[in-house]
Design an enzyme around this catalytic site. Structure first.
Site, PDB file in Angstrom:
ATOM      1  CB  SER A 157      -0.964  -0.054   1.192  1.00 56.38           C
ATOM      2  OG  SER A 157      -1.947   0.936   1.108  1.00 56.38           O
ATOM      3  CG  ASP A 252      -6.979  -2.427  -3.320  1.00 57.86           C
ATOM      4  OD1 ASP A 252      -7.389  -1.332  -2.883  1.00 57.86           O
ATOM      5  OD2 ASP A 252      -5.795  -2.797  -3.206  1.00 57.86           O
ATOM      6  CG  HIS A 282      -5.766  -2.106   0.293  1.00 60.62           C
ATOM      7  ND1 HIS A 282      -4.980  -1.728  -0.775  1.00 60.62           N
ATOM      8  CD2 HIS A 282      -5.173  -1.575   1.394  1.00 60.62           C
ATOM      9  CE1 HIS A 282      -3.981  -0.996  -0.346  1.00 60.62           C
ATOM     10  NE2 HIS A 282      -4.065  -0.892   0.975  1.00 60.62           N
TER      11      HIS A 282
END
Length: 311
Positions: A157, A252, A282
């Site tokens: 991320s 996501d 995610h």
């Protein structure tokens, strides 16, 4: 496309718990929430031969790091790992299980970086800390029982963002040499207008479009959004960057920008592999203890690292 049944069970449990989304919290509340969440996902990670907490020099004071060393004689390849959490939340502890699994599974020294967080320390504090830490690993590779010619950067991320950014910084600043970048559902473009951002704009899929707007609001000013060291996807030149493995998740909001960054790397002549994991959200890599697709994702990361920086 349907949710993986194990992923759906995790989401149903989260919904039943009735917690607030990140964008409805203060940074302090969100930090506590993610620590609680990741503790629930911890499971029983693999054990490296040794772990050591250290402090290394940074651009604004010492940076805490955790060094994981695998079994064996070395010298090993090294992974400099940057945790996710939108540059606002997360730390060495939240990502400790993943770093243990990567160290043991890939047979590499892993150095996990506790970079400065926003909003207390806005851009460019995080990438400058991460670049300084990567340079420190290269400069001290021998002492770490690592090979300075086999250094990878990676993260999930926001950490994937930082790995991509550090790769660009190292190219632009003449080093250190980076052999590979592991980009796990990376945030690469804050324009916020991709189909996946629109499709998963609502709460209920771990991270929403509103969550991304929340973290960017804490991390960046308006003028920073065109800076490739903040949003690597806006870079005009991606040539000369290290080979990459880009993982994305089907459910996501960051899916499309990660895949677009992989395609842009390919067009720039960079060797890149992009893999989408359907049916998951995610953060699925950190849910490997509860999610078979997460276990596969971790195994794939380890395999790619072994191929890139193994002996």
């Amino acid at each position: 496309m349907q949710l993986d049944p194990q992923m759906k069970a995790i989401l149903d449990q989260a919904a039943a718990a009735g917690g607030k989304p990140f964008h409805a919290m203060t940074p302090a509340e969100a930090r506590t929430a993610i620590e609680t969440m990741f503790a629930a996902f911890r499971g029983n990670p693999k054990e490296p031969a040794k772990t050591e907490d250290r402090r290394i020099p940074g651009p604004a004071g010492d940076i805490p790091v955790r060094v994981y060393t695998p079994a064996g004689t070395g010298p090993f390849g090294a992974l400099v790992f940057f945790h996710g959490g939108g540059w606002v939340i997360g730390n060495i502890e939240t990502h400790d299980p993943l770093c243990r699994d990567l160290t043991a599974g890939a047979g590499c020294v892993t150095v996990s970086i506790d970079y400065r967080l926003a909003p207390e320390h806005r851009f460019p504090a995080a990438p400058e800390d991460c670049y300084a830490a990567t340079k420190w690993v290269a400069d001290n590779a021998r002492a770490l029982n690592a090979d300075a010619n086999r250094i990878a950067v990676g993260g999930d991320s926001a950490g994937g963002n930082l790995a991509a950014v550090v790769s660009q910084m190292a190219r632009d600043r003449g080093g250190p040499k980076i052999a590979f970048q592991l980009l796990i559902y990376p945030a690469t473009d804050c324009a916020d207008e991709t189909p996946s951002q629109r499709e998963f704009s609502k709460d209920g899929y771990i991270v929403s479009r509103a969550d991304m707007e929340w973290v960017y609001g804490h991390y960046l000013s308006a003028k920073d959004k065109t800076n490739p060291y903040a949003c690597p996807g806006v870079a005009k030149n991606l040539a000369g960057l290290p080979p990459a493995y880009v993982l994305t998740a089907g459910f996501d909001p960051l899916r499309d920008e990660g895949e677009a960054y992989g395609e842009a790397l390919r067009k720039a002549g960079v060797k890149v592999k992009v893999k989408r994991y359907d049916g998951v959200c995610h953060g699925f890599i950190s849910m490997a203890a509860l999610l078979d697709v997460g276990k596969q994702g971790v195994a794939d990361c380890c395999a790619e690292l072994r191929s890139a920086i193994g002996k």
